[in-house]
Motif scaffolding. Sequence first.
Motif: not given
Length: 74
Positions: A6, A9, A12, A14, A17, A19, A41-43, A46-47, A72
């Motif tokens: 992400c 944050c 890794r 997730d 996750a 793109t 990339w976002f988890c 946060h997507l 969150n």
Amino acid sequence: MEPPICALCGVRFDPGAATVRFSDYRPLPDGMVGHPHGLVWFCGAHLEAAEAVAHLPAEEALTTLRSNPPRNPR
Ligand SMILES: [Zn+2]
């Protein structure tokens, strides 16, 4: 392609996750190996916030997200 880490944050791999393509997204030329410009990339947490600013160039979107961190949901 970069590993799924992400950009906000640093989480890794997730499970949620994905793109996000920002306004400066440029696909890689045929046959070229690497990570496309503007693809980030976002988890899962946060997507949604990232997609809300996907109309911006990636750098500008990340600056916006970092200065105004999404809550969150977890
Ligand atoms: Zn995240």
